[in-house]
Motif scaffolding. Structure first.
Motif, PDB file in Angstrom:
ATOM      1  N   ASP A   1       0.834  -1.206   0.000  1.00 38.27           N
ATOM      2  CA  ASP A   1       0.000   0.000   0.000  1.00 38.27           C
ATOM      3  C   ASP A   1       0.872   1.261   0.000  1.00 38.27           C
ATOM      4  O   ASP A   1       0.624   2.201  -0.754  1.00 38.27           O
ATOM      5  CB  ASP A   1      -0.928  -0.005   1.221  1.00 38.27           C
ATOM      6  N   THR A   2       1.912   1.257   0.864  1.00 36.59           N
ATOM      7  CA  THR A   2       2.814   2.421   0.911  1.00 36.59           C
ATOM      8  C   THR A   2       3.468   2.635  -0.445  1.00 36.59           C
ATOM      9  O   THR A   2       3.570   3.769  -0.933  1.00 36.59           O
ATOM     10  CB  THR A   2       3.920   2.182   1.960  1.00 36.59           C
ATOM     11  N   PHE A   3       3.889   1.543  -1.052  1.00 40.87           N
ATOM     12  CA  PHE A   3       4.562   1.667  -2.342  1.00 40.87           C
ATOM     13  C   PHE A   3       3.629   2.280  -3.383  1.00 40.87           C
ATOM     14  O   PHE A   3       4.038   3.149  -4.160  1.00 40.87           O
ATOM     15  CB  PHE A   3       5.059   0.290  -2.806  1.00 40.87           C
ATOM     16  N   LEU A   4       2.379   1.830  -3.372  1.00 40.06           N
ATOM     17  CA  LEU A   4       1.430   2.333  -4.370  1.00 40.06           C
ATOM     18  C   LEU A   4       1.166   3.820  -4.159  1.00 40.06           C
ATOM     19  O   LEU A   4       1.007   4.573  -5.130  1.00 40.06           O
ATOM     20  CB  LEU A   4       0.122   1.532  -4.308  1.00 40.06           C
ATOM     21  N   VAL A   5       1.145   4.273  -2.892  1.00 36.69           N
ATOM     22  CA  VAL A   5       0.929   5.694  -2.609  1.00 36.69           C
ATOM     23  C   VAL A   5       2.076   6.533  -3.188  1.00 36.69           C
ATOM     24  O   VAL A   5       1.858   7.579  -3.794  1.00 36.69           O
ATOM     25  CB  VAL A   5       0.816   5.923  -1.083  1.00 36.69           C
ATOM     26  N   HIS A   6       3.310   6.036  -3.004  1.00 35.76           N
ATOM     27  CA  HIS A   6       4.467   6.798  -3.480  1.00 35.76           C
ATOM     28  C   HIS A   6       4.705   6.655  -4.982  1.00 35.76           C
ATOM     29  O   HIS A   6       5.510   7.389  -5.550  1.00 35.76           O
ATOM     30  CB  HIS A   6       5.728   6.348  -2.734  1.00 35.76           C
TER      31      HIS A   6
END
Lengths: 186, 566
Positions: A99-104
């Protein structure tokens, strides 16, 4: 028993001298001819010294990220996560990293993320990522640095470490070296 | 992915190609035949004998051999305890690491003296460089102990009737100086030139590219890691063992360390054929062991390449396979291959974290240790296999109505009793110790909540693995287990102690008794032991005695976990 005790103690001491002392000194001597005299391979950049085999933490959007580390990249306390494949806490942690990766990285599809980017390495200090793990970060880096995607693609290609003799082992990219090359682009 | 598979095939190929000539060389060392290294090592060995007051012409019976072995091992244990509990003020401690507590030093001393190298401490913070060097000494001499006592058994298997079997110190010193030392120097040099540190300076502090402060542990790593693998010891210099990018920096070092750990166990099989002049027997043993090895390796490699199904459900790609606890420069295939090698041959070094493997891979790793004789540790692997040969000879002798004979010696009730006791000791130690730990945990999960890093079936696997590893002289772990506690230090210490020396005493006793019996030349009535049929028989005995005993325990751990996620 008695006749063995004295030879046992003497032999232990002789082995101590030979294998702790002489053997170590021979290898220490050999190491003086090896890269950086056996103190670990280093690279220098703008007067700073880095260990090329040790992962560093990269959190800024302008740098390629290393693999997750179970020990916060502590090179004085290596370890893996030791989480089992069915552990619910672990699986939640991986989901959170995705999820964090997709946000960034807007514009990246979930199915493009390779698992090495969201799973912790064995040592917590893995200096490498896969080629796909570099490619999937390309858009983010191009945007945050204002460089064309083609330039970064070129940089990734030139930083791929090929399998041994072109035949044995995986292809990989050293994250630190790639990021140094990135900084040197300007 | 293909290049990863090629890598594993290459590693196996190099090992077999080197092991055959090395086996011949080891055979020459045991039988005191001239080699080209005599010019260097004759004076060295003679110096050893002279200082220690050892008369190598004095032949020993099997009991005297065991007495010499146990006495010197006791001396090592005492010295080890002294150093490990006093490291903080002794020299060579640039990082200011503390001394070990008594129970941790007890566990660590036994662990390294008996060739297990179970580590309940972490290399970066739990031990000084002096401590590391002392442990490195045990890595040399414990390996030499196994090889030397194996040489004694080889001598007893020759076609003759004898009570004396050479001199223990003679085999021991020659093994140290002429086999372990030269190969260790070569391996350590390769590692050193590939980026493994070899320095006595302490931690270095650097500033990262992003501006954080980072401390990097260093030390005399190359010397340590070479003998760690060569002697099938497996104790890591760093906490992460050979997954650490300084302990195993490149794919080339990974190949080197892999070849180093597998080399002597396989060479010993060929040394046997050389010493007793029965090459076909060596090939039978090699065939059975390799078949078992591949049977465990291939499914593990496939399972890890396919990845974790729970991660696949999240919708991301797993082009490299299951990567939790693995390193990119090594890859899933070579990691899986290593994980089985290190468990079948009792090294116990890891280049990836076994706790994070998919369930059936974890089971195969445990099976490797439960069977403990597909190659096995240096020297002792053959001793374990010898027990199964004795059992197979007896059983197949009964089946076809021939007198049970092995190499011209009749096997009778006394030898069978010893063989059966030793064969059953291994499952007994593992299963009873795991049962005690599990019942403690189940009785009071809150008091022991620090033990298990994973819930459910996998948590049980962590405890089962720890005792399996202790009993198999292995030393790897499902490292999520919080094992630096009084219970685990003492319990694993005792298991390691019993599981090292009883399986040495048993085969040596059998070989010694058989050696003193009358030699009966082969006739038409003799059961041939160097045939494929007999190999199949040995394999069946191993499968029934060793593997099936553990099936119920494996069902509770990895097999149940498998069905929970697939």
């Amino acid at each position: 028993m008695k006749s063995n005790i004295l030879p046992a103690i003497k032999l232990t001491l002789v082995c101590l001298v030979f294998f702790c002392g002489i053997y170590s000194l021979i290898i220490f001597g050999v190491a003086q001819f090896s890269p950086n005299n056996g103190k670990g391979e280093i690279i220098t950049q703008n007067g700073k010294t880095f260990y090329s085999n040790i992962a560093q933490s990269f959190t800024a959007d302008k740098y390629f990220w290393s693999r997750p580390s179970a020990v916060a990249y502590n090179a004085a306390g290596s370890a893996g996560s030791n989480k089992g494949p069915s552990n619910p806490d672990y699986l939640a942690e991986v989901q959170a990293r995705i999820d964090t990766f997709l946000v960034h990285n807007p514009g990246v599809e979930k199915s493009e993320i390779p698992s090495d980017l969201v799973t912790a390495s064995g040592s917590g200090l893995d200096p490498h990522i896969s080629v796909q793990a570099a490619n999937v970060q390309l858009k983010r880096i191009a945007k945050s640095r204002g460089i064309t995607e083609a330039d970064i693609q070129q940089l990734i290609l030139s930083n791929i470490e090929k399998p041994l003799l072109g035949m044995f082992g995986p292809e990989r990219i050293n994250v630190l070296q790639l990021n140094i090359a990135l900084d040197n682009l300007k | 992915m293909n290049t990863e598979i090629f890598g594993t095939i290459l590693m196996y190929g190099i090992v077999v190609l080197l092991a055959i000539p090395l086996g011949r060389y080891i055979g020459k060392i045991f039988t005191n035949q001239p080699t080209w290294l005599d010019k260097i090592f004759n004076p060295v060995d003679n110096l050893f004998y002279k200082i220690c007051g050892i008369d190598i012409s004095k032949e020993m019976t099997w009991k005297q051999h065991l007495l010499a072995l146990l006495t010197i091992n006791a001396a090592w244990f005492v010295l080890s305890m002294l150093v490990l509990t006093n490291m903080s003020w002794l020299p060579l401690n640039p990082d200011g690491n503390p001394s070990m507590s008594a129970d941790l030093a007890f566990n660590t001393s036994i662990s390294f003296v008996v060739n297990t190298n179970l580590q309940h401490y972490s290399g970066e913070t739990g031990i000084s460089y002096l401590g590391q060097l002392i442990l490195m000494l045990w890595q040399f001499v414990s390996a030499a102990t196994g090889i030397a006592i194996c040489a004694v058994v080889f001598m007893a298997m020759k076609e003759r009737t004898t009570k004396t079997l050479g001199n223990f110190y003679f085999y021991f010193v020659r093994t140290c100086t002429r086999i372990l030392f030269p190969i260790a120097v070569a391996v350590a040099s390769i590692l050193s030139f590939s980026g493994t540190p070899m320095t006595f300076e302490g931690k270095d502090t650097i500033t990262t590219l992003q501006g954080d402060t980072l401390q990097v542990s260093r030390g005399p790593v190359a010397a340590f890691v070479a003998i760690k693998h060569l002697g099938t010891n497996g104790g890591g210099f760093y906490g992460a063992n050979s997954a650490h990018p300084l302990e195993n920096p490149t794919y080339l070092t990974n190949i080197t360390e892999m070849v180093a750990q597998m080399l002597i166990p396989i060479a010993m099989i060929f040394a046997l054929g050389f010493v007793i002049k029965r090459r076909t027997l060596s090939w039978m043993i090699f065939g059975v062991m390799s078949f078992g090895f591949l049977l465990l390796t291939i499914p593990t490699v496939i399972s890890e390449i396919n990845g974790n199904p729970k991660i696949a459900e999240m919708g991301i790609a797993q082009p490299l396979g299951s990567m939790e606890g693995k390193e990119v420069r090594i890859g899933a295939a070579a990691s899986a291959y290593w994980s089985i090698t290190t468990t079948v041959i009792s090294t116990g070094s890891v280049n990836s974290m076994h706790d994070s493997y998919t369930p059936l891979s974890g089971m195969n790793q445990m099976l490797g240790m439960m069977i403990n004789c597909f190659y096995g540790g240096v020297g002792v692997g053959i001793l374990n296999f010898y027990i199964f040969i004795i059992l197979a000879v007896f059983i197949s002798g009964l089946m076809v109505g021939r007198t049970p004979e092995f190499l011209g010696k009749k096997i009778e009730a006394k030898e069978m009793k010893i063989a059966m006791l030793i064969a059953l000791l291994h499952p007994f130690l593992i299963l009873s110790a795991t049962a005690i730990a599990s019942s403690l945990y189940a009785g009071n999960p809150e008091a022991y909540s620090g033990w298990l890093a994973n819930p459910g079936f996998h948590g049980f696997s962590e405890m089962l693995y720890e005792f399996t590893s202790s009993a198999a002289n292995n030393g790897s772990g499902f490292e999520g287990l919080g094992d630096n506690t009084l219970f685990w230090n003492i319990a694993c210490g005792l298991v390691m102690l019993l599981a090292r020396f009883l399986p040495i005493v048993g085969p040596v006793a059998i070989a010694g008794i058989l050696g003193s019996k009358k030699y009966i030349p082969e006739s038409n009535g003799t059961l041939k032991t160097d045939t494929a049929t007999f190999g199949l028989m040995v394999f069946a005995v191993i499968a029934i005695v060793a593997a099936l005993a553990f099936f119920p325990a494996l069902t509770l751990g990895p097999i149940a976990e498998y069905f929970s996620i697939y």
